[in-house]
Design an enzyme around this catalytic site. Structure first.
Site, short mmCIF file in Angstrom:
data_model
loop_
_atom_site.label_atom_id
_atom_site.label_comp_id
_atom_site.label_asym_id
_atom_site.label_seq_id
_atom_site.Cartn_x
_atom_site.Cartn_y
_atom_site.Cartn_z
N THR A 1 0.84 -1.20 0.00
CA THR A 1 0.00 0.00 0.00
C THR A 1 0.87 1.24 0.00
OG1 THR A 1 -0.08 0.33 2.40
CG2 THR A 1 -1.68 -1.20 1.46
N ASP A 2 0.32 2.34 -0.46
CA ASP A 2 0.89 3.63 -0.10
C ASP A 2 0.61 3.80 1.40
OD1 ASP A 2 2.11 6.09 -0.30
OD2 ASP A 2 0.89 6.79 -1.98
N ALA A 3 1.19 4.81 2.01
CA ALA A 3 1.09 4.95 3.46
C ALA A 3 -0.37 4.99 3.90
CB ALA A 3 1.81 6.20 3.92
#
Length: 601
Positions: A300-302
């Protein structure tokens, strides 16, 4: 540790969960009375509670930020401490130690230490003459420096196709607007990173290039139909995979793509919304794995970005991410004190319960963890001298920001500068000038260009005008007096990821406030210069779309795509883009870059 020893053991559920988490240790406060949200003590040496957390929870990876990085010696010591904590776990698998070191505006290693290069759009501007040469060489340099300090995973390259002039978060982080160009340059960087044993992570799938909302601060939506998505947004990912340049990882985007998945979720506030790609099984499994044939690891992105955190609890975010088929949850909880360690433990328990009750498919969950372990087995994650601190520190000091790397950085900066109008003739504008006004977004950028010019123009008096805070009356009076105006603009404003991430919300707001009046102030000064017939050079320092607004005031126009400052020591200020710009202004070098995006006049 050999590949066979990593791949052999069947992981327990606890080990599977630990390996599927990538944690943020940017700050850590030992004082129990300091609230987690207020903790701003950088974690530059691994404290015992975090070492224990890595060991006991058998964590798979960590992400480092600028706050974690002070010197080459300190970076090596920190990464060795992190790896030692992982090796003491029952599983004993090495950590992914990751970073956002894209180059250009997104670089976490201090610029005076590491070679940041001038970024993707500057590389895109060199493509017509140099092909993939600078893409490859810049990635080789960044990878060699990361590896020297013990970092083995880079969230790069960005292969978003920047189609939106108002994109607040991608813009110069993109190679350009042509999917084929982006794919070629991105594929070259993937190969260069991974040949150096640094895992590449393509981002942001399925594409962040046509958004006007930053997913750090909101939830963007891309309204393209599926045909357009496949032809533009997704094309670089598909071409890189098809061409055999598949990266070790692909990072998700917190973006709604209704043409790919219009299914909905109910947010923690009770609102019904379209799922973001990060949590869409149709996008992350059916499309990426089945249709595009990607077999690597997804991350995932953050998850602390507003595109997710405003709508989900941490536990729901992680579980929904895993339901979508994503392998690793990045930054599910910021771990800054003992209380956060307890929260993380509760999150791990919640994920375990979801597997045990069938809310998460146990077989799929196990296969996902196996993909993570297989990727670890495919790379030498530990640096050359991981058993000898002194030798690794000496190597890092020798590699980081060395003269050869800086020379390539300067070469790229020069090759990228683009002549939009009369750029080859700026030396004639300088000739005979006795006083020059340099207008820049801030004083340091003004000083960087002034000092780069002063070495050759000792008989010219330079006057710095900072748009960050100037007296309009004095500025207008100065424009009347000088013989030449050189004006630079940087737009759009820096995004959260460039400043450092969501922890810097106050800084972001303050920065945005300081920039809000700059375009109007610059336009007033440029208009005055034109009305009073002052020769003017306009320099686009960032995304060149601003030329449409400011270019018609100028006699000459140049684009640099970068304004990095690598040396900032009191009165001494230098940056590769400014040094290259000075050579063009002086007529010592011909600008040969080509615009990788379209400017609407």
């Amino acid at each position: 540790m050999s590949a066979s020893s990593l791949a052999a053991p069947a992981l327990t559920l606890k080990q599977q969960i630990g390996q599927k988490l990538m944690l943020d240790f940017r700050y850590y406060c030992e004082d129990k009375d300091i609230n987690s949200a207020r903790c701003r003590t950088p974690m530059t040496s691994l404290p015992q509670p975090l070492a224990k957390l890595i060991t006991e929870q058998q964590i798979g990876g960590v992400i480092l930020f600028a706050e974690n990085l002070e010197s080459s010696e300190q970076m090596v010591k920190l990464t060795q401490q992190l790896q030692q904590a992982a090796q003491q776990s029952e599983l004993g698998a090495p950590l992914f130690i990751s970073i956002d070191q894209e180059g250009g505006r997104v670089a976490r290693i201090p610029r005076d230490l590491g070679t940041a290069m001038t970024g993707n759009m500057s590389i895109g501007a060199t493509y017509a003459r140099h092909g993939t040469d600078f893409a490859r060489r810049s990635a080789e340099i960044i990878a060699s420096e990361l590896r020297a300090v013990g970092i083995n995973l880079n969230y790069a390259p960005t292969v978003d196709v920047n189609m939106n002039p108002d994109n607040p978060v991608i813009n110069v982080r993109s190679f350009g607007e042509d999917p084929q160009l982006v794919a070629e340059l991105g594929g070259a960087q993937v190969d260069a990173y991974q040949e150096q044993q640094v895992i590449a992570a393509l981002k942001h799938f399925p594409g962040h290039g046509d958004t006007n909302v930053d997913s750090h601060t909101g939830l963007p939506r891309v309204a393209h139909d599926k045909e357009q998505v496949m032809a533009q947004d997704l094309a670089p990912f598909k071409r890189i995979i098809d061409a055999g340049h598949a990266p070790g990882m692909i990072m998700t985007a917190h973006i709604q793509y209704p043409a790919l998945d219009n299914s909905t979720f109910v947010s923690k506030d009770g609102d019904t919304m379209i799922k973001p790609a990060t949590m869409s099984r149709a996008i992350m499994t059916d499309l990426l794995r089945t249709e595009l044939g990607y077999n690597g690891v997804t991350i995932t992105d953050a998850l602390d970005m507003a595109g997710i955190s405003h709508f989900f609890s941490a536990e729901d975010a992680v579980i929904n991410t895993f339901k979508a088929g994503v392998d690793i949850a990045l930054m599910p909880i910021a771990v800054r004190n003992q209380g956060d360690i307890a929260k993380l433990s509760a999150l791990i328990d919640a994920v375990a319960k979801a597997v045990q009750t069938g809310d998460l498919d146990a077989g799929e969950f196990s296969q996902s963890a196996a993909r993570v372990m297989a990727l670890k087995a495919s790379y030498q994650l530990l640096p050359e001298h991981h058993r000898d601190l002194g030798k690794q520190q000496a190597l890092a000091k020798q590699v980081l920001g060395n003269a050869k790397h800086r020379a390539t950085e300067a070469e790229l900066a020069s090759a990228a500068i683009t002549d939009i109008k009369n750029g080859k003739h700026t030396a004639s504008l300088l000739k005979g000038a006795k006083s020059v006004a340099i207008i820049m977004p801030d004083t340091r950028k003004c000083m960087a260009l002034e000092q780069a010019l002063q070495g050759q123009l000792t008989d010219i008096q330079f006057h710095c005008l900072s748009l960050q805070g100037h007296d309009p009356a004095k500025a207008q009076a100065l424009i009347k007096e000088v013989d030449l105006v050189i004006a630079g603009n940087a737009s759009p404003a820096q995004s959260a990821v460039e400043i450092g991430g969501m922890d810097d919300g106050d800084a972001i707001a303050q920065f945005a406030l300081s920039q809000a009046q700059q375009p109007e102030a610059l336009e007033r000064l440029l208009k005055q210069a034109k009305q009073t017939h002052k020769p003017t050079v306009f320099v686009s320092l960032r995304a060149p779309y601003d030329i449409a607004r400011f270019g018609h005031y100028a006699d000459a126009i140049l684009a640099t795509y970068a304004y990095n400052i690598d040396v900032d020591e009191g009165e001494k200020v230098q940056g590769p883009a400014f040094s290259a710009l000075a050579k063009v202004l002086l007529g010592e070098q011909t600008p040969r870059g080509q615009l990788p995006v379209t400017i609407k006049q």
